[in-house]
Design an enzyme around this catalytic site. Structure first.
Site, PDB file in Angstrom:
ATOM      1  N   TRP A 153      -6.780  12.520  12.833  1.00 54.09           N
ATOM      2  CA  TRP A 153      -5.488  11.865  12.572  1.00 54.09           C
ATOM      3  C   TRP A 153      -4.601  12.111  13.792  1.00 54.09           C
ATOM      4  CZ3 TRP A 153      -0.898  14.559  10.030  1.00 54.09           C
ATOM      5  CH2 TRP A 153       0.109  13.635   9.716  1.00 54.09           C
ATOM      6  N   ASP A 177      -7.527  20.315   5.884  1.00 50.84           N
ATOM      7  CA  ASP A 177      -6.465  19.354   5.583  1.00 50.84           C
ATOM      8  C   ASP A 177      -7.015  18.407   4.522  1.00 50.84           C
ATOM      9  OD1 ASP A 177      -4.476  17.486   5.469  1.00 50.84           O
ATOM     10  OD2 ASP A 177      -4.640  16.829   7.563  1.00 50.84           O
ATOM     11  N   LYS A 227      -1.006  10.448  -1.373  1.00 49.73           N
ATOM     12  CA  LYS A 227      -1.937   9.367  -1.677  1.00 49.73           C
ATOM     13  C   LYS A 227      -2.406   9.425  -3.130  1.00 49.73           C
ATOM     14  CE  LYS A 227      -1.839   9.610   2.846  1.00 49.73           C
ATOM     15  NZ  LYS A 227      -1.562   8.758   3.955  1.00 49.73           N
TER      16      LYS A 227
END
Ligand code: LMR
Length: 397
Positions: A130, A211, A246
């Site tokens: 990311w 993560d 999310k």
């Protein structure tokens, strides 16, 4: 004084979001920022969350400060969600979690605490990752090293190169891993590969920094947690940054957690005191609203099962869009293979087209894709698939 500052280019992902919003073409498609969209291209509030919100309106009696760790009930429920109720780590006293402002806030607090514990620790990040991992964690002061992760040519994880590099990581360094639904590639570790990384971590003495921002969007809530649950059982120290953006659709509420596993309960208490002091020195305390909703949803059997059903719908829709896109692009004139998209998981995959092709998609067709060619599969729907297919085939020709 401000004359000394130079303008900074807008973030590649959030900048794309702004550009998309400003585009007035009605046929435009947003395959950029990692936000769920339903088949109508909308990002709805989940019904279970909405119901919790209406209950909270009545039940909430104060907006007074909550403290640096946020809501204690949320912290407990988040640990149960991450590890699964009944996981041995939960009663060990070795794990502690505090609420954080989104997954990004969690990553930053985790990084700051590790830097205080061991300033010489380096952080190993897989390539690619990311894009915000590097500024976010690098500005905590980490020296960043890289390990190979995804092989663009074969469109899968470069397992050998990754494991070979991890075997060189010195004791006390941190290794960043994506819990599931790898961002940006969608290429996830198998259970065997997770096990192998845990073996290497034990052998070398490095500490995983996991993560996990997409639990429930890959193979399911339980399945997506395999790596961190196994590591929590086997390793003395693990750091986990998690996000409810999310899986609860709480993006703008900034709801996350930073969770530390230490070797002993006493050390876990010290670590969490450092995390709270870190929070105090940056933002004092996390915002309450999103966490109160999550803890209500997770704590109420009816809301919880409603949420799980909605999350499953999200997961299956994104998976279905993978299949739909692959089928549409099969046997394309350019002879390009997109079958990896159907094998990968979560919201993202690389399309693997060239930069000029990507630019044409945006300029001529209003189709927005991150410059790495990462697409958000949730942006595909039954109404835009034909336009997407025809546009793609045009630029591939
Ligand atoms: C993404 O990767 O698109 C999301 O995680 C949103 C962000 O903050 O970049």
């Amino acid at each position: 004084m401000f004359e000394n500052l130079k303008p900074v280019a807008i973030d590649p992902i959030l900048g794309l979001m702004v550009a998309f919003k400003a585009d007035t073409r009605s046929e435009k498609i947003d395959l950029g920022v990692g936000v769920y969209q339903d088949d109508h291209g909308r990002t709805p509030v989940m019904a279970a969350v909405k119901e919790a919100e209406s209950r909270l309106m009545v039940l909430e009696t104060t907006k007074s400060y909550q403290g640096m760790a946020g809501d204690p009930e949320y912290n407990q429920r988040m640990m149960e969600l991450l590890f699964g109720e009944g996981h041995s780590i939960l009663n060990s006293g070795r794990v502690k979690s505090i609420q954080a402002p989104g997954g990004s806030g969690a990553l930053r607090v985790g990084a700051e605490v590790v830097r205080k514990a061991r300033p010489e620790s380096k952080l190993w990040i897989g390539v690619p990752t990311w894009p915000n991992h590097i500024p976010l964690l690098g500005s905590a002061g980490f020296e960043i090293n890289q390990y190979p992760y995804y092989d663009m040519a074969s469109r899968q994880i470069n397992v050998q190169a990754m494991m070979d590099t991890l075997r060189t990581v010195p004791a006390g360094d941190m290794v960043l891993l994506h819990g599931c639904c790898h961002n940006p590639t969608g290429a996830d570790l198998t259970h065997d590969q997770w096990d192998e990384i845990a073996d290497i971590a034990l052998e070398r003495g490095f500490i995983p920094f996991i993560d996990t921002a997409y639990q429930g969007l890959g193979d399911g809530l339980h399945e997506d947690a395999y790596g961190m649950r196994m590591m929590a059982e086997r390793l003395p120290e693990v750091v986990i940054a998690s996000s409810c953006s999310k899986n609860f659709g709480l993006y703008r509420e900034r709801t996350g957690s930073i969770t530390f596993i230490a070797e002993t309960p006493e050390r876990a208490d010290v670590v969490v005191s450092q995390a709270m002091s870190t929070a105090r020195s940056i933002y004092s305390m996390p915002p309450a609203h999103g966490a109160l909703l999550v803890s209500m949803v997770l704590g109420d059997p009816q809301l919880r099962s409603q949420w799980q059903a909605e999350l499953e719908e999200v997961r299956l829709r994104v998976k279905a869009m993978r299949g739909l896109l692959c089928d549409s692009l099969q046997d394309n004139d350019a002879g390009m293979d997109f079958s990896h998209i159907n094998r990968q998981k979560g919201m993202f995959s690389f399309l693997g087209i060239t930069t000029p092709q990507l630019e044409r998609l945006r300029n001529e067709f209003g189709i927005y894709i991150v410059s790495s060619t990462r697409i958000n599969l949730a942006g595909v729907n039954s109404n835009n698939i034909e336009y997407l297919k025809q546009s793609l085939l045009t630029v591939l020709r």
